[in-house]
Design a protein around this motif. Sequence first.
Motif, PDB file in Angstrom:
ATOM      1  N   GLY A  98       0.956  -1.090   0.266  1.00  0.00           N
ATOM      2  CA  GLY A  98       0.121  -0.056   0.083  1.00  0.00           C
ATOM      3  C   GLY A  98       0.795   1.340  -0.024  1.00  0.00           C
ATOM      4  N   ALA A  99       0.214   2.385  -0.383  1.00  0.00           N
ATOM      5  CA  ALA A  99       0.942   3.583  -0.401  1.00  0.00           C
ATOM      6  C   ALA A  99       1.476   4.147   1.161  1.00  0.00           C
ATOM      7  CB  ALA A  99       0.024   4.594  -1.117  1.00  0.00           C
ATOM      8  N   LYS A 100       0.623   3.504   1.846  1.00  0.00           N
ATOM      9  CA  LYS A 100       0.867   4.058   3.266  1.00  0.00           C
ATOM     10  C   LYS A 100       2.244   3.479   3.644  1.00  0.00           C
ATOM     11  CE  LYS A 100      -2.472   3.744   6.332  1.00  0.00           C
ATOM     12  NZ  LYS A 100      -3.568   3.389   7.373  1.00  0.00           N
ATOM     13  N   ILE A 103       4.957   5.348   1.843  1.00  0.00           N
ATOM     14  CA  ILE A 103       5.138   6.626   2.522  1.00  0.00           C
ATOM     15  C   ILE A 103       6.039   6.440   3.871  1.00  0.00           C
ATOM     16  CG2 ILE A 103       4.194   8.717   3.773  1.00  0.00           C
ATOM     17  CD1 ILE A 103       1.867   7.987   1.973  1.00  0.00           C
ATOM     18  N   TRP A 124      -3.429  14.195   5.961  1.00  0.00           N
ATOM     19  CA  TRP A 124      -3.914  12.873   6.239  1.00  0.00           C
ATOM     20  C   TRP A 124      -3.312  12.424   7.463  1.00  0.00           C
ATOM     21  CZ3 TRP A 124      -1.104   7.945   4.529  1.00  0.00           C
ATOM     22  CH2 TRP A 124      -2.179   6.887   4.828  1.00  0.00           C
ATOM     23  N   TYR A 127       0.247  10.922   8.349  1.00  0.00           N
ATOM     24  CA  TYR A 127       1.795  11.392   8.217  1.00  0.00           C
ATOM     25  C   TYR A 127       2.385  11.819   9.626  1.00  0.00           C
ATOM     26  CZ  TYR A 127       0.038  12.302   3.162  1.00  0.00           C
ATOM     27  OH  TYR A 127      -0.486  11.976   1.982  1.00  0.00           O
ATOM     28  N   ASN A 170       0.323  16.181  -0.710  1.00  0.00           N
ATOM     29  CA  ASN A 170      -0.721  15.294  -0.989  1.00  0.00           C
ATOM     30  C   ASN A 170      -1.917  16.110  -1.791  1.00  0.00           C
ATOM     31  OD1 ASN A 170      -3.529  13.987   0.568  1.00  0.00           O
ATOM     32  ND2 ASN A 170      -2.601  13.024  -1.022  1.00  0.00           N
ATOM     33  N   ASN A 174      -6.416  14.431   0.677  1.00  0.00           N
ATOM     34  CA  ASN A 174      -7.398  13.944   1.584  1.00  0.00           C
ATOM     35  C   ASN A 174      -6.810  14.777   2.952  1.00  0.00           C
ATOM     36  OD1 ASN A 174      -8.559  12.489   3.305  1.00  0.00           O
ATOM     37  ND2 ASN A 174      -7.332  10.618   3.435  1.00  0.00           N
ATOM     38  N   ASP A 202       2.458  12.424  -2.589  1.00  0.00           N
ATOM     39  CA  ASP A 202       1.851  11.424  -2.502  1.00  0.00           C
ATOM     40  C   ASP A 202       0.353  11.574  -3.455  1.00  0.00           C
ATOM     41  OD1 ASP A 202      -0.366   9.631  -1.680  1.00  0.00           O
ATOM     42  OD2 ASP A 202      -0.214  10.120   0.581  1.00  0.00           O
ATOM     43  N   ILE A 204      -1.601   9.468  -4.568  1.00  0.00           N
ATOM     44  CA  ILE A 204      -2.809   7.987  -4.520  1.00  0.00           C
ATOM     45  C   ILE A 204      -4.143   8.429  -4.989  1.00  0.00           C
ATOM     46  CG2 ILE A 204      -3.514   8.692  -2.219  1.00  0.00           C
ATOM     47  CD1 ILE A 204      -2.709   5.130  -3.252  1.00  0.00           C
ATOM     48  N   TYR A 205      -4.303   9.633  -5.167  1.00  0.00           N
ATOM     49  CA  TYR A 205      -5.748  10.193  -5.725  1.00  0.00           C
ATOM     50  C   TYR A 205      -5.543  10.655  -7.166  1.00  0.00           C
ATOM     51  CZ  TYR A 205      -7.655   9.411  -1.016  1.00  0.00           C
ATOM     52  OH  TYR A 205      -7.869   8.918   0.218  1.00  0.00           O
ATOM     53  N   SER A 236      -4.842   1.099  -4.557  1.00  0.00           N
ATOM     54  CA  SER A 236      -6.095   1.134  -3.612  1.00  0.00           C
ATOM     55  C   SER A 236      -7.152   1.896  -4.186  1.00  0.00           C
ATOM     56  CB  SER A 236      -5.700   1.798  -2.254  1.00  0.00           C
ATOM     57  OG  SER A 236      -4.894   0.847  -1.567  1.00  0.00           O
ATOM     58  N   LYS A 237      -6.900   3.234  -4.570  1.00  0.00           N
ATOM     59  CA  LYS A 237      -8.269   4.376  -4.752  1.00  0.00           C
ATOM     60  C   LYS A 237      -8.391   4.041  -6.197  1.00  0.00           C
ATOM     61  CE  LYS A 237      -6.992   5.373  -0.683  1.00  0.00           C
ATOM     62  NZ  LYS A 237      -7.783   5.586   0.586  1.00  0.00           N
ATOM     63  N   ARG A 245      -3.476  -4.356  -0.981  1.00  0.00           N
ATOM     64  CA  ARG A 245      -2.222  -3.661  -0.541  1.00  0.00           C
ATOM     65  C   ARG A 245      -1.226  -3.582  -1.621  1.00  0.00           C
ATOM     66  NH1 ARG A 245      -3.857  -0.877   1.511  1.00  0.00           N
ATOM     67  NH2 ARG A 245      -2.268  -0.258   2.964  1.00  0.00           N
TER      68      ARG A 245
HETATM   69  N1  PMP Z   1      -1.965   8.647   1.265  1.00  0.00           N
HETATM   70  C1  PMP Z   1      -3.416   8.931   1.345  1.00  0.00           C
HETATM   71  C2  PMP Z   1      -3.549  10.591   1.292  1.00  0.00           C
HETATM   72  C3  PMP Z   1      -4.548   8.337   1.851  1.00  0.00           C
HETATM   73  O1  PMP Z   1      -5.811   8.702   1.831  1.00  0.00           O
HETATM   74  C4  PMP Z   1      -4.320   7.020   1.685  1.00  0.00           C
HETATM   75  C5  PMP Z   1      -5.698   6.176   2.217  1.00  0.00           C
HETATM   76  N2  PMP Z   1      -5.406   5.118   3.014  1.00  0.00           N
HETATM   77  C6  PMP Z   1      -3.041   6.406   1.631  1.00  0.00           C
HETATM   78  C7  PMP Z   1      -2.035   7.356   1.327  1.00  0.00           C
HETATM   79  C8  PMP Z   1      -2.698   4.995   1.638  1.00  0.00           C
HETATM   80  O2  PMP Z   1      -3.438   4.175   0.590  1.00  0.00           O
HETATM   81  P1  PMP Z   1      -3.080   2.459   0.665  1.00  0.00           P
HETATM   82  O3  PMP Z   1      -1.881   2.158   1.709  1.00  0.00           O
HETATM   83  O4  PMP Z   1      -4.313   1.733   0.579  1.00  0.00           O
HETATM   84  O5  PMP Z   1      -2.236   2.278  -0.875  1.00  0.00           O
END
Ligand code: PMP
Length: 397
Positions: A98-100, A103, A124, A127, A170, A174, A202, A204-205, A236-237, A245
């Motif tokens: 996942g991006a989480k 990061i 978000w 962070y 970001n 978010n 970031d 991700i969106y 994810s998004k 993940r």
């Molecule tokens: N960055 C932002 C701003 C998010 O809203 C999210 C959502 N969980 C994530 C990262 C992480 O996404 P994921 O780990 O599901 O790829």
Amino acid sequence: MKLSSKIQEISPSATLSITAKAKQLKSQGIKVIAFAAGEPDFDTPEFIKQKAKEALDKGLTKYTPTAGIPELKQAICEKLKKENNLEYTPEEVLVSCGAKHSIFNAIMALVDDGDEVLLPKPYWVSYPEMIKFARGKIIEIPTNERTNFKIKADQLKEYITPKTKLLILNYPSNPTGMMYTKQELQEIANVLVENQIYCISDEIYEKLVYDGLEFVSIASLNSEIKKLTITVNGLSKCCSMTGWRVGYACGPKEIIQAMGNLQDHSTSNITTFVQYASVDAIKYAEESIKKMVEEFKKRRDYIVEEINKIPELSVIKPQGAFYVWVNISKLKGKKYNNQIITDSMKLSELLLTEARVSVIPGCVFGDDDYIRLSYAISLQDIKEGLDNIKKFIETIR
Ligand code: PMP
Ligand code: GLU
């Protein structure tokens, strides 16, 4: 028991726990409209699931290189080149859980004790916790409605000290849904380059952008900012794959390698058959994404219009993601029965127990004058949930 001081500073994720609470109430047969959801409500496209099944059937279930299978890294490089005007080699890409996770790896690789990390606010939820875990110092950069919740290059300069190491950007954001334009990014990049400050972007969106706005990756602006940027993205998004993940980071080789070393000793590769399915998700999801974006846009337009009809609430139309960042300051200090709405947390609790809607209090994103509503739920649920909210607010004195 004595837990480590590092871990004691970390709080649980409010977005995840509130979402889980709403799902739990639902499983008990209590109808809650979940405006808290941080994930698309659409199913993962069938062709992606099919690929995962095929990979399983082929026995693709063993360890892979930590950073990802070559086919996936190649697909990511091609995507970055085609869509983001970014040239990376597979060695400059790391696939994570996942991006989480991407990061987290990047912050751990860059931030030393006492290093200052610039964090535009609202941010978000994860962070600040990650920065704390790395023993970095969080330097919040406040934003407001006048600037569409965006930082300005001049403002950024004011927060830079000799200890500044990193900026976390970001967009679409978010929780606010706001986007930076190419020009704004160029100005921010100039300041970062001038002061040799790293940037985690970031993205991700990235795919969830409305009204034909152009998404620009900050690292694509020039070679100097590219040397300082770790671009983060994932499936994810955009592909409705939150539970699979899949995230990835790309950036300078030394940083990506350092992040990979950390991943070697923590999680290793992400799930093997998921990687094979992700190759197709990256290459062929365009049509599914387009349909999802059209649906999100309809919901965004509806929710913004309806919220702005409620005199106590207001919202600026977001340009991307699937959240609305609703100003609730007019409700603060007022009463529901004998209970005073002291803050966004109290309002969120009342909305859950009295109006049966779950929302995320703004305090967890660093601004207590707001709540975040996600429109990753059906239009029908949005209508019903907003009705519940309206009725509840009418009882507030
Ligand atoms: N960055 C932002 C701003 C998010 O809203 C999210 C959502 N969980 C994530 C990262 C992480 O996404 P994921 O780990 O599901 O790829
Ligand atoms: N990013 C989503 C949210 O903000 C998912 C939850 C999380 O990972 O924190 O709600």
